[in-house]
Write an enzyme that holds these catalytic residues in place. Structure first.
Site, short mmCIF file in Angstrom:
data_model
loop_
_atom_site.label_atom_id
_atom_site.label_comp_id
_atom_site.label_asym_id
_atom_site.label_seq_id
_atom_site.Cartn_x
_atom_site.Cartn_y
_atom_site.Cartn_z
N GLU A 38 23.99 42.81 41.39
CA GLU A 38 23.64 41.79 42.39
C GLU A 38 23.32 42.47 43.71
O GLU A 38 24.06 43.33 44.17
CB GLU A 38 24.82 40.81 42.54
CG GLU A 38 24.74 39.87 43.72
CD GLU A 38 23.45 39.06 43.76
OE1 GLU A 38 23.11 38.42 42.74
OE2 GLU A 38 22.77 39.08 44.81
N CYS A 88 34.38 22.01 63.06
CA CYS A 88 34.16 23.00 64.13
C CYS A 88 33.42 24.21 63.59
O CYS A 88 33.11 25.13 64.33
CB CYS A 88 35.47 23.35 64.83
SG CYS A 88 36.37 24.74 64.14
N ILE A 91 23.44 31.62 36.85
CA ILE A 91 22.90 31.89 35.52
C ILE A 91 23.39 33.26 35.02
O ILE A 91 23.93 33.38 33.92
CB ILE A 91 21.35 31.83 35.53
CG1 ILE A 91 20.88 30.44 36.01
CG2 ILE A 91 20.77 32.17 34.16
CD1 ILE A 91 21.40 29.27 35.21
N HIS A 104 23.85 17.00 36.30
CA HIS A 104 23.02 15.86 35.94
C HIS A 104 23.38 15.30 34.58
O HIS A 104 23.76 16.04 33.67
CB HIS A 104 21.55 16.27 35.94
CG HIS A 104 21.02 16.55 37.32
ND1 HIS A 104 20.72 15.54 38.21
CD2 HIS A 104 20.79 17.71 37.97
CE1 HIS A 104 20.29 16.08 39.35
NE2 HIS A 104 20.32 17.40 39.22
N LYS A 120 13.40 14.79 42.12
CA LYS A 120 14.20 13.61 41.86
C LYS A 120 14.38 12.79 43.13
O LYS A 120 15.09 11.80 43.14
CB LYS A 120 15.55 14.02 41.29
CG LYS A 120 15.40 14.85 40.03
CD LYS A 120 16.74 15.19 39.43
CE LYS A 120 16.58 16.20 38.30
NZ LYS A 120 16.35 17.58 38.79
C1 FAD Z 1 17.99 22.36 47.15
C2 FAD Z 1 18.34 22.58 45.72
C3 FAD Z 1 19.14 21.63 45.07
C4 FAD Z 1 19.47 21.82 43.73
N1 FAD Z 1 20.29 20.91 43.16
C5 FAD Z 1 20.68 21.09 41.87
C6 FAD Z 1 21.58 20.19 41.29
O1 FAD Z 1 22.07 19.27 41.94
N2 FAD Z 1 21.91 20.34 40.00
C7 FAD Z 1 21.40 21.36 39.24
O2 FAD Z 1 21.70 21.41 38.08
N3 FAD Z 1 20.56 22.26 39.79
C8 FAD Z 1 20.20 22.15 41.10
N4 FAD Z 1 19.37 23.06 41.68
C9 FAD Z 1 18.94 24.20 40.90
C10 FAD Z 1 20.01 25.27 40.83
O3 FAD Z 1 20.54 25.54 42.09
C11 FAD Z 1 19.43 26.54 40.28
O4 FAD Z 1 18.80 26.27 39.08
C12 FAD Z 1 20.45 27.63 40.02
O5 FAD Z 1 21.29 27.86 41.11
C13 FAD Z 1 19.75 28.89 39.67
O6 FAD Z 1 20.66 29.94 39.56
P1 FAD Z 1 20.16 31.42 39.35
O7 FAD Z 1 21.34 32.21 38.99
O8 FAD Z 1 19.01 31.41 38.44
O9 FAD Z 1 19.56 31.82 40.76
P2 FAD Z 1 20.23 32.48 42.04
O10 FAD Z 1 21.47 31.81 42.41
O11 FAD Z 1 19.18 32.57 43.08
O12 FAD Z 1 20.61 33.92 41.55
C14 FAD Z 1 19.69 34.97 41.47
C15 FAD Z 1 20.37 36.21 41.95
O13 FAD Z 1 19.56 37.34 41.70
C16 FAD Z 1 19.76 38.27 42.71
N5 FAD Z 1 18.64 39.21 42.76
C17 FAD Z 1 17.36 38.94 43.07
N6 FAD Z 1 16.64 40.07 43.07
C18 FAD Z 1 17.49 41.08 42.77
C19 FAD Z 1 17.34 42.49 42.63
N7 FAD Z 1 16.17 43.10 42.82
N8 FAD Z 1 18.43 43.22 42.32
C20 FAD Z 1 19.63 42.62 42.14
N9 FAD Z 1 19.81 41.31 42.25
C21 FAD Z 1 18.75 40.54 42.56
C22 FAD Z 1 19.82 37.39 43.92
O14 FAD Z 1 20.42 38.03 45.00
C23 FAD Z 1 20.61 36.18 43.43
O15 FAD Z 1 21.98 36.27 43.71
C24 FAD Z 1 19.01 22.92 43.02
C25 FAD Z 1 18.22 23.86 43.68
C26 FAD Z 1 17.91 23.72 45.02
C27 FAD Z 1 17.12 24.75 45.71
#
Ligand code: FAD
Lengths: 427, 474
Positions: B31, B434, B12, B49, B249
């Site tokens: 990050e 491996c 995101i 999706h 799902k």
């Molecule tokens: C098992 C599973 C399956 C999923 N399958 C799907 C799917 O098939 N399709 C789909 O569309 N979505 C799926 N999702 C949802 C999707 O993975 C998430 O919505 C998406 O990855 C969220 O991204 P993000 O950037 O919000 O979160 P994150 O990838 O968690 O990024 C947040 C970042 O913030 C950083 N951060 C946190 N605190 C701090 C701080 N204090 N200082 C600096 N950095 C910080 C973290 O280190 C991290 O890198 C799935 C989720 C899960 C758990």
């Protein structure tokens, strides 16, 4: 010659460990002059190069050598016999044309993408270790969980320790050897945890590597959970029930910064599989005839790629044989097809080779499913051999003479390991 | 002073940074891990999706179809692995058929293209390895799969190419509201920015809390996934979904972009925001369920397993928008389908920034393209020869399971890999059977040389994830 590669060979050997070198020498022995060994590592010698402990060559050289010494002696023979060796070369495929000639495709930093033509090929790619994924341990995925062989590489070839406080899952030989090695390096080995009620390694290794160092071996016990975020911090271990599932009511925690996995070896048959060669689901290696030829004519296999051996000396012997037949094949000798199928019966996990011919004497390799003592091996109605004990971790070998097979008129010969009957004794 | 500080380098944060890098703005991504995408972004199902699952009255439901559509363009620009393999929601009994019809209607109302109900025969012809007890399915051709870590890497790299600053190993610890800007105090420095976008995944409520906001909470929900041996490649062609349950799902069969089959995820609430553990119960649930749908899958085929945390908010929906603190914008509660929505969320946030007073002026020299990584194993003979002619390191194999060459490892380092996992996610080295047993020391040698760091300082994924200790150390 080291580093030389030409366009055409009689025998190309894939893999430059003891099996590959033995096979190349076997091929030379039977008069084949054009032999090439290919190995993906920067040096030939295979896994022996990282096995700096002694215990190699007692059968073959009647001396106790270290792994690198054993490899060195063979490499010298290979060079002396004017066999070409190309280290740092990866075989990415073999194409077989309708005439049976084979084109081996090689990737190599020094030569680029090249193809060499050959009449026969010996597969001698060895085996790899089963990983954490294959045994499925729940918990976190921190660093510090690695196979015993990788730890051995770090310690013996690179001069680094995998950690300081070590737990070992599985009692495979490399794990046992590493328990001793790491203890000698000042690490603390908390214990070896083995799922089965018996050790998976050779008895001599259990004695020399664990008992002599007071390292506990916990049988019928497994690692049930891994803890730690970035780096492993502890494991939960638990005794297993008869169904091999952990009994968590009796579990305990073992703090550690490293978990070595030593839960068995798998023959490396990706190349073999890509060629459509038939595999034995139990050994994980190819199905072979008594000339160690696979289901593809002119393609032979030996060493740990065929089935996992306990001792390098046995590998060498088998490889020399495979090499001889490969050499013969490239010189146009075609032996009659085997006409007897060998099948595992009671308490026999597998036997190699898979078919026999009454033409020659054969050495049969087999492993039992469960320990038994005393007992006898029965080969159809042809012969019986009494043994003081059999043990899954120790390969059983015996010979069958051609005159015995001559008397056999069926097409399937079954091997059983049976308890002794009343009145029978092992002499 | 930056115009925008993005907190969190997940998919995101990276998508927003890359979108905003089209404009003449000073942008920084902060990050806490060693590389981007190491949070939830690398541990999910990788599904783009189709959009029929999410209810239309939710924000996630509104963004999902748009997100899906944006993927064609995004993939063309950034060359990450993406393929619209289609999805089948399968019905196991007559009583489930009305649910298929409801999903179809819901999807159609939202503009999901090509939805169709398949009868038993059509399903069997298309997916002969599924259980023959299945009686019908809803087919959604626009569903796809990606390698999510590749997406995050590509987005961040392209953002950096377009002038965005990326700070890794940099954890936000405090946020102070100043006059006309926000001061973001991190483990390494203080960053001033007019706008802060909170994309901190499962930590988003904590970050909001640092700014004095307490209007939402995040409740991590864990999902375990099991990766199967590549021998099973081709077992199913499409994503296989059961009829969805209340919170999830359900457990899916996922042919990943590379063809390897993955099964999962589970859905388990947890209080630990770093809990990435897999469990016996989880594996039993996954394989128990999957074997009913595809009988030839067994747990013995597992080569590796992992778990990820969904950042579920107390509203059970995305929380995206400005707050009572001027300049502090949330992009929080991004649970599934967050990956799918990422490009749509980026546009949504852009519009919010605009209405909050940020002046958007397009850069003339914006570079939308990023060449994809070389993939030696997937090329034909002629293409391979050409690469080898250019660079001999393409003939030096480093990872035998996935046939990855040394040139590809160097490319991974060129494109930002700093850890073994970073190399794995960019090149596939270490992803096969491996699990790095063969290539790990080689990759460590290369990292050590390229980063000019001692061998023992190379880590699996940053932090305290060291791999070896020096022999002499005590
Ligand atoms: C098992 C599973 C399956 C999923 N399958 C799907 C799917 O098939 N399709 C789909 O569309 N979505 C799926 N999702 C949802 C999707 O993975 C998430 O919505 C998406 O990855 C969220 O991204 P993000 O950037 O919000 O979160 P994150 O990838 O968690 O990024 C947040 C970042 O913030 C950083 N951060 C946190 N605190 C701090 C701080 N204090 N200082 C600096 N950095 C910080 C973290 O280190 C991290 O890198 C799935 C989720 C899960 C758990």
């Amino acid at each position: 010659m080291l580093g030389r590669v030409e366009k055409k060979y009689g025998v190309v050997v894939v893999g430059g460990g003891p099996a590959g070198m033995g096979a190349a020498l076997g091929a030379r022995d039977c008069g084949e002059e054009k032999v090439l060994i290919l190995d993906r590592e920067p040096e030939a010698g295979g896994i022996l190069l990282q096995c700096i402990h002694s215990g190699f060559g007692m059968h073959y050289f009647r001396e106790e050598l270290t792994g690198p010494e054993y490899a060195e002696r063979f490499l010298q023979k290979v060079i002396d016999h004017d066999i070409d060796v190309l280290p740092g070369s990866y075989v990415s495929g073999v194409a077989v044309d309708s005439g049976g000639s084979k084109k081996v495709r090689i990737m190599s930093e020094s030569h680029g993408l090249i193809t060499v033509e050959t009449k026969s090929v010996v597969l001698a790619m060895g085996c790899r270790e089963r990983t954490r994924g294959a045994v499925r341990i729940p918990g976190t995925r921190p660093s510090g969980i690695l196979t015993a062989g990788l730890a051995q590489k770090f310690v013996n070839l690179k001069g680094y320790l995998p950690g300081k406080r070590i737990a070992i899952l599985g009692s495979g030989d490399i794990g046992l050897i590493m328990a001793r090695r790491l203890t000698l390096e000042g690490c603390r080995v908390e214990g070896v945890f083995e799922l089965m009620p018996y050790s998976n390694g050779l008895t001599r290794n259990v004695v020399q590597c664990l008992e002599d160092f007071d390292i506990p071996l916990h049988l019928s016990t497994t690692v049930a959970y891994v803890h730690g975020r970035d780096r492993i911090e502890k494991i939960t271990v638990a005794p297993v029930n008869p169904d091999l599932k952990p009994d968590m009511s009796r579990a305990w925690d073992v703090p550690c910064d490293t978990l070595l996995i030593s839960v068995g070896l798998i023959p490396e048959n990706e190349l073999t599989q890509n060629l459509g060669i038939g595999l034995d689901v139990v050994t994980g290696g190819p199905l072979v005839s008594s000339t160690l030829e696979t289901s593809m004519p002119g393609m032979f296999a030996c060493g740990n790629v065929l089935h996992v051996h306990d001792l390098v000396d046995y590998v060498t012997r088998e490889a020399m044989l495979a090499g001889r037949f490969a050499g013969e094949w490239s010189k146009g000798v075609r032996r009659p097809k085997d006409n007897i199928r060998l099948v595992p019966g009671d308490n026999v996990r597998y036997c190699v080779p898979h078919t026999l011919s009454p033409e020659r004497e054969h050495t049969i390799h087999l492993r039992c499913k469960a320990a038994m003592k005393p007992c006898k091996i029965r080969v159809g109605s042809l012969m019986e051999k009494k043994l003081r004990f059999v043990f899954p971790a120790e390969m059983i070998m015996f010979k069958i003479k051609p005159d015995l097979l001559d008397k056999f008129h069926g097409d399937t010969l079954r091997i059983d390991i049976l308890p002794l009957e009343k009145g029978e004794r092992v002499d | 002073m930056y115009d925008i500080a993005v907190i969190g380098g997940g998919v995101i944060g990276c998508a927003i940074a890359r979108e905003m890098s089209r404009y003449r703005l000073g942008i920084v991504v902060v990050e806490k891990y060693e590389e981007v995408g190491f949070g939830t972004t690398k541990t999910n199902s990788g599904i783009i999706h189709a959009g029929h699952h999410s209810p239309p009255d939710t924000l996630k439901g509104k963004l999902v179809v748009r997100g899906n559509k944006l993927y064609d363009r995004l993939c063309k620009d950034l060359n990450f692995g993406f393929s619209r393999i289609g999805e089948l929601v399968v019905a196991r009994s007559e009583s489930e058929i009305p649910e298929l019809e409801r999903l179809k209607k819901q999807g159609e109302a939202k503009g999901v293209p090509g939805l169709e109900i398949w009868d038993r025969e059509r399903l069997r012809n298309a997916e002969p390895n599924l259980s023959n007890t299945l009686i019908a399915a809803l087919h959604a051709p626009s569903a796809g799969v990606i390698n999510p870590y590749e997406l995050a890497n590509a987005l961040s790299e392209n953002a950096v190419d377009n002038g965005v600053d990326l700070k890794v190993n940099c954890a936000v610890e405090k946020i102070v509201v100043e006059k006309g800007f926000l001061a973001v105090h991190t483990s390494t420095e203080t960053i001033k920015a007019r706008f802060v976008i909170n994309c901190a995944g499962v930590y988003a409520d904590k970050i909001a809390g640092m700014a004095g906001l307490s209007d939402f909470t995040i409740h991590p929900r864990k999902g375990e996934e099991y990766m199967l041996d590549k021998r099973l490649k081709g077992l199913v062609q499409r994503l296989i979904f059961p009829i969805p349950e209340k919170n999830t799902k359900g457990i899916l069969i996922i042919p990943t972009f590379d063809g390897t089959i993955m099964v999962g995820p589970t859905a388990q609430d947890t209080t630990d925001r770093d809990d990435a553990s897999t469990t016996y119960e989880g594996s039993e649930q996954v394989f128990g369920f999957v074997s009913k749908i595809c009988p030839s899958i067994t747990e013995r085929d597992t080569i590796t397993e992992f778990a990820g945390l969904r950042a579920v908010s107390n509203t059970n929906d995305f929380i995206i928008g400005p707050t009572r603190i001027k300049g502090f914008i949330n992009a929080a509660g991004i649970q599934s389908p967050g990956l799918t929505c990422a490009p749509a969320i980026a546009l949504y946030v852009r519009d919010i920034l605009k209405s909050e007073g940020l002046v958007l002026e397009k850069k003339k020299n914006f570079k939308p393209h990023l060449p994809g990584p070389p993939r030696f194993a997937s090329l034909n003979d002629e293409q391979q020869r050409r690469l080898v002619e250019k660079d001999r390191l393409f003939a030096k194999v480093v990872c035998r399971c996935e046939l990855v060459t040394e040139a590809e490892i160097h490319s991974a380092v060129d494109h930002g890999a700093r850890t073994l996992d970073g190399i794995k996610f960019r090149s596939r080295a270490g992803m096969g059977r491996c699990q790095g047993g063969f290539c790990a020391p080689r990759c460590m040698d290369i990292l050590s040389k390229r980063l000019d760091k001692p061998f023992q300082e190379i880590t699996k994924r940053g932090g305290d994830s060291w791999v070896v200790k020096k022999m002499m150390d005590s």
